[in-house]
Design a protein around this motif. Structure first.
Motif, PDB file in Angstrom:
ATOM      1  N   LEU A 168      36.586  25.705  39.270  1.00 42.26           N
ATOM      2  CA  LEU A 168      36.701  25.119  37.922  1.00 42.26           C
ATOM      3  C   LEU A 168      38.060  25.396  37.280  1.00 42.26           C
ATOM      4  CD1 LEU A 168      33.127  26.153  36.713  1.00 42.26           C
ATOM      5  CD2 LEU A 168      33.904  23.810  37.184  1.00 42.26           C
ATOM      6  N   GLY A 169      38.908  26.136  37.980  1.00 42.83           N
ATOM      7  CA  GLY A 169      40.280  26.369  37.486  1.00 42.83           C
ATOM      8  C   GLY A 169      40.419  27.537  36.533  1.00 42.83           C
ATOM      9  N   VAL A 170      39.344  28.320  36.315  1.00 40.33           N
ATOM     10  CA  VAL A 170      39.434  29.436  35.366  1.00 40.33           C
ATOM     11  C   VAL A 170      39.321  30.807  36.053  1.00 40.33           C
ATOM     12  CG1 VAL A 170      38.608  28.086  33.399  1.00 40.33           C
ATOM     13  CG2 VAL A 170      36.962  29.314  34.812  1.00 40.33           C
ATOM     14  N   GLY A 171      39.244  30.807  37.383  1.00 39.80           N
ATOM     15  CA  GLY A 171      39.114  32.070  38.111  1.00 39.80           C
ATOM     16  C   GLY A 171      40.232  33.059  37.773  1.00 39.80           C
ATOM     17  N   PRO A 172      41.515  32.631  37.812  1.00 37.80           N
ATOM     18  CA  PRO A 172      42.592  33.597  37.568  1.00 37.80           C
ATOM     19  C   PRO A 172      42.490  34.255  36.192  1.00 37.80           C
ATOM     20  CG  PRO A 172      43.456  31.635  38.629  1.00 37.80           C
ATOM     21  CD  PRO A 172      42.024  31.341  38.311  1.00 37.80           C
ATOM     22  N   VAL A 173      42.161  33.501  35.149  1.00 33.08           N
ATOM     23  CA  VAL A 173      42.109  34.122  33.820  1.00 33.08           C
ATOM     24  C   VAL A 173      40.916  35.073  33.709  1.00 33.08           C
ATOM     25  CG1 VAL A 173      41.078  32.091  32.727  1.00 33.08           C
ATOM     26  CG2 VAL A 173      42.185  33.750  31.325  1.00 33.08           C
ATOM     27  N   VAL A 174      39.773  34.721  34.306  1.00 31.22           N
ATOM     28  CA  VAL A 174      38.627  35.640  34.269  1.00 31.22           C
ATOM     29  C   VAL A 174      38.968  36.903  35.056  1.00 31.22           C
ATOM     30  CG1 VAL A 174      36.183  35.965  34.841  1.00 31.22           C
ATOM     31  CG2 VAL A 174      36.966  33.748  33.972  1.00 31.22           C
ATOM     32  N   ARG A 175      39.594  36.722  36.237  1.00 30.02           N
ATOM     33  CA  ARG A 175      39.994  37.902  37.038  1.00 30.02           C
ATOM     34  C   ARG A 175      40.919  38.815  36.240  1.00 30.02           C
ATOM     35  NH1 ARG A 175      40.279  34.457  41.051  1.00 30.02           N
ATOM     36  NH2 ARG A 175      38.768  34.802  42.689  1.00 30.02           N
ATOM     37  N   SER A 176      41.831  38.206  35.461  1.00 27.02           N
ATOM     38  CA  SER A 176      42.821  39.015  34.736  1.00 27.02           C
ATOM     39  C   SER A 176      42.146  39.831  33.621  1.00 27.02           C
ATOM     40  CB  SER A 176      43.925  38.132  34.152  1.00 27.02           C
ATOM     41  OG  SER A 176      43.404  37.401  33.055  1.00 27.02           O
ATOM     42  N   ARG A 177      40.966  39.412  33.166  1.00 20.60           N
ATOM     43  CA  ARG A 177      40.262  40.143  32.098  1.00 20.60           C
ATOM     44  C   ARG A 177      39.161  41.043  32.655  1.00 20.60           C
ATOM     45  NH1 ARG A 177      39.429  35.357  27.591  1.00 20.60           N
ATOM     46  NH2 ARG A 177      41.573  34.646  27.575  1.00 20.60           N
ATOM     47  N   ALA A 178      38.952  40.995  33.974  1.00 21.09           N
ATOM     48  CA  ALA A 178      37.830  41.723  34.578  1.00 21.09           C
ATOM     49  C   ALA A 178      38.233  43.143  34.936  1.00 21.09           C
ATOM     50  CB  ALA A 178      37.383  40.987  35.842  1.00 21.09           C
ATOM     51  N   VAL A 179      37.209  43.973  35.116  1.00 19.91           N
ATOM     52  CA  VAL A 179      37.433  45.313  35.673  1.00 19.91           C
ATOM     53  C   VAL A 179      37.045  45.231  37.154  1.00 19.91           C
ATOM     54  CG1 VAL A 179      36.718  47.722  35.629  1.00 19.91           C
ATOM     55  CG2 VAL A 179      37.008  46.463  33.476  1.00 19.91           C
ATOM     56  N   HIS A 180      38.024  45.527  38.004  1.00 24.04           N
ATOM     57  CA  HIS A 180      37.807  45.382  39.448  1.00 24.04           C
ATOM     58  C   HIS A 180      37.315  46.716  39.997  1.00 24.04           C
ATOM     59  CE1 HIS A 180      39.581  41.347  39.601  1.00 24.04           C
ATOM     60  NE2 HIS A 180      40.191  41.792  38.510  1.00 24.04           N
ATOM     61  N   VAL A 181      36.009  46.839  40.106  1.00 22.91           N
ATOM     62  CA  VAL A 181      35.410  48.126  40.484  1.00 22.91           C
ATOM     63  C   VAL A 181      35.664  48.433  41.959  1.00 22.91           C
ATOM     64  CG1 VAL A 181      33.621  48.172  38.712  1.00 22.91           C
ATOM     65  CG2 VAL A 181      33.187  46.955  40.846  1.00 22.91           C
ATOM     66  N   ASP A 182      35.656  49.745  42.277  1.00 22.98           N
ATOM     67  CA  ASP A 182      35.925  50.179  43.652  1.00 22.98           C
ATOM     68  C   ASP A 182      34.661  50.249  44.502  1.00 22.98           C
ATOM     69  OD1 ASP A 182      38.591  50.571  42.958  1.00 22.98           O
ATOM     70  OD2 ASP A 182      38.206  52.626  42.282  1.00 22.98           O
ATOM     71  N   GLU A 183      33.516  50.364  43.852  1.00 23.50           N
ATOM     72  CA  GLU A 183      32.293  50.565  44.641  1.00 23.50           C
ATOM     73  C   GLU A 183      31.057  50.231  43.809  1.00 23.50           C
ATOM     74  OE1 GLU A 183      32.284  54.416  46.514  1.00 23.50           O
ATOM     75  OE2 GLU A 183      30.313  54.115  47.421  1.00 23.50           O
ATOM     76  N   LEU A 184      29.994  49.795  44.474  1.00 23.70           N
ATOM     77  CA  LEU A 184      28.669  49.700  43.856  1.00 23.70           C
ATOM     78  C   LEU A 184      27.858  50.867  44.417  1.00 23.70           C
ATOM     79  CD1 LEU A 184      27.908  45.882  44.401  1.00 23.70           C
ATOM     80  CD2 LEU A 184      29.263  46.967  42.600  1.00 23.70           C
ATOM     81  N   ARG A 185      27.315  51.719  43.530  1.00 18.67           N
ATOM     82  CA  ARG A 185      26.614  52.924  43.997  1.00 18.67           C
ATOM     83  C   ARG A 185      25.180  52.951  43.532  1.00 18.67           C
ATOM     84  NH1 ARG A 185      31.000  57.431  42.636  1.00 18.67           N
ATOM     85  NH2 ARG A 185      32.489  56.773  44.226  1.00 18.67           N
TER      86      ARG A 185
END
Ligand SMILES: Cc1cc2nc3c(=O)[nH]c(=O)nc-3n(C[C@H](O)[C@H](O)[C@H](O)COP(=O)(O)OP(=O)(O)OC[C@H]3O[C@@H](n4cnc5c(N)ncnc54)[C@H](O)[C@@H]3O)c2cc1C
Length: 382
Positions: free
Chosen positions: A55-72
């Motif tokens: 949909l063309g909005v992936g980069p902006v959502v990624r830039s506002r996201a917290v990129h976690v290192d692990e699911l525990r």
């Protein structure tokens, strides 16, 4: 002619954007006075991010996201680690991005893109009460009595969809008996020893607690769910701290410390519906929670709404509205049903397991390598 999209949540706005990018005119009819999400964090899996990219909005959502290192996954009683899924290069190269995002950081980029698209008309205070249709088109009947005409109508109006009420007529959603308490804590209040860039889920007897950092690391999202036999649906009701805590015993020290940090809680009694395949009535079709509301345990409701939106936009053909909607429903309904069953299974067998069932769960996870977990997740994220 215009496609009418009823509901401007994540599903409705994604659908409007997808259809407009494919060349169609869209009018979004939203009941609320503004486009906004309630609640705080949301986990977006790789399948959701692929749709946002389409949909063309992936980069902006990624830039506002917290990129976690692990699911525990931890035991809620002892605190011991049951399983971990690293979100590392191996995960990302196979599946893509997994991140946690403030809900509005998913909705706002979709809204911005819709607002700047000249084929999309966004209308608030436009609750839809019913629809009528004939061979040439469909009419949304607003609660105000106003009529809005289009060539097709997509019901993306959520769990208590008015469109579904007319189209399927299957009454209220099913109350799960599970209550979710949500709170947001300023990250500065969290002791350093608990500040990790991971999604942690403590699974206890008939309860689980999830927490992760959102909003660029400024806040912590806390979601605590108890299988407490609640019988009435509830959405966002403020509750006292002591009334929350009594559902979560026995609780390990770390989970208790995190929960003690929260003072403003809101409660939701979770609902879903059994899967159906009749999503369509001629020129009218359901999408997102209106079509397939699920319990949140696989963190997939919004991701599935995004998949619906991309699928519908890619098959939509105004020369054959009925055929397009039939193709969309056929492509989507089996997968949505699988997510429904997976979500219930995770709640029952993984998150809320007690006694022998908890031991069986621990043994199951102990026998799986990370590669095994990837294989098991492939149908969903792959
Ligand atoms: C506690 C919790 C945690 C969750 N966590 C996750 C997660 O981590 N990851 C994930 O992918 N999903 C998660 N979900 C699920 C996700 O929030 C939903 O599946 C998703 O928001 C559904 O989007 P939707 O657009 O279909 O519906 P909604 O978001 O409900 O939007 C419906 C819209 O329609 C409007 N509306 C309603 N009735 C009418 C009407 N008659 N006329 C016009 N407009 C109307 C509403 O105002 C609203 O704006 C979670 C859900 C809960 C409850």
């Amino acid at each position: 002619m215009t496609v009418l999209v009823v509901g401007g949540g994540i599903g409705g706005l994604a659908t409007a954007l997808g259809l407009a990018r494919a060349g169609h005119r869209v009018t979004v009819l939203e009941a609320a006075p503004a486009f906004e999400e309630i609640g705080a964090g949301i986990q977006v899996g790789p399948n959701g991010f692929r749709m946002l990219d389409t949909l063309g909005v992936g980069p902006v959502v990624r830039s506002r996201a917290v990129h976690v290192d692990e699911l525990r996954l931890r035991c809620g009683v002892s605190g011991k680690l049951i399983a971990g899924l690293p979100i590392d290069d191996g995960f990302r190269s196979r599946f893509g991005t997994y991140a946690v995002v403030h809900r509005n950081d998913v909705l706002a980029p979709l809204l911005d893109a819709c607002q700047s698209h000249d084929r999309i008309d966004l209308r608030v205070n436009s609750g839809v009460a019913a629809y009528t249709q004939d061979a040439d088109g469909v009419t949304a009947v607003l609660r105000s009595g106003d009529l809005v005409h289009g060539e097709a109508l997509v019901g993306a109006d959520g769990l208590r969809s008015a469109v579904r009420r007319q189209l399927v007529g299957d009454g209220d959603p099913q109350v799960s008996g599970h209550t979710t308490f949500r709170a947001v804590i300023p990250a500065q209040d969290v002791p350093d020893s608990l500040k990790e860039n991971v999604v942690t889920l403590w699974a206890g007897p008939r309860y689980h607690v999830v927490w992760y950092v959102i909003a660029g690391g400024r806040s912590v999202n806390l979601v605590a769910t108890a299988d407490n036999g609640a019988t009435e649906a509830m959405a966002g009701k403020p509750v006292e701290h002591a009334d929350v805590m009594r559902h979560f015993t026995p609780l390990c020290a770390d989970a208790a410390r995190v929960m003690e940090l929260a003072d403003e809680w809101r409660a939701w009694v979770l609902c879903d519906r059994m899967p159906i395949t009749n999503w369509q009535d001629q020129r009218v079709v359901l999408l997102g929670d209106a079509a397939h509301p699920v319990l949140q345990y696989a963190a997939q409701g919004a991701c599935q709404a995004l998949e619906d939106a991309v699928c519908l936009s890619s098959v939509y053909d105004p020369r054959d509205v009925r055929g397009s909607f039939a193709r969309y429903a056929a492509l989507r309904s089996e997968r949505a049903a699988r997510v429904h069953h997976a979500s219930r299974w995770m709640g029952r067998e993984v998150y809320h397991a007690d006694g022998e069932a908890a031991l069986a769960r621990d043994a199951m996870f102990a026998s799986w390598t990370v590669a095994d977990l990837h294989e098991r997740l492939d149908w969903l994220y792959g």
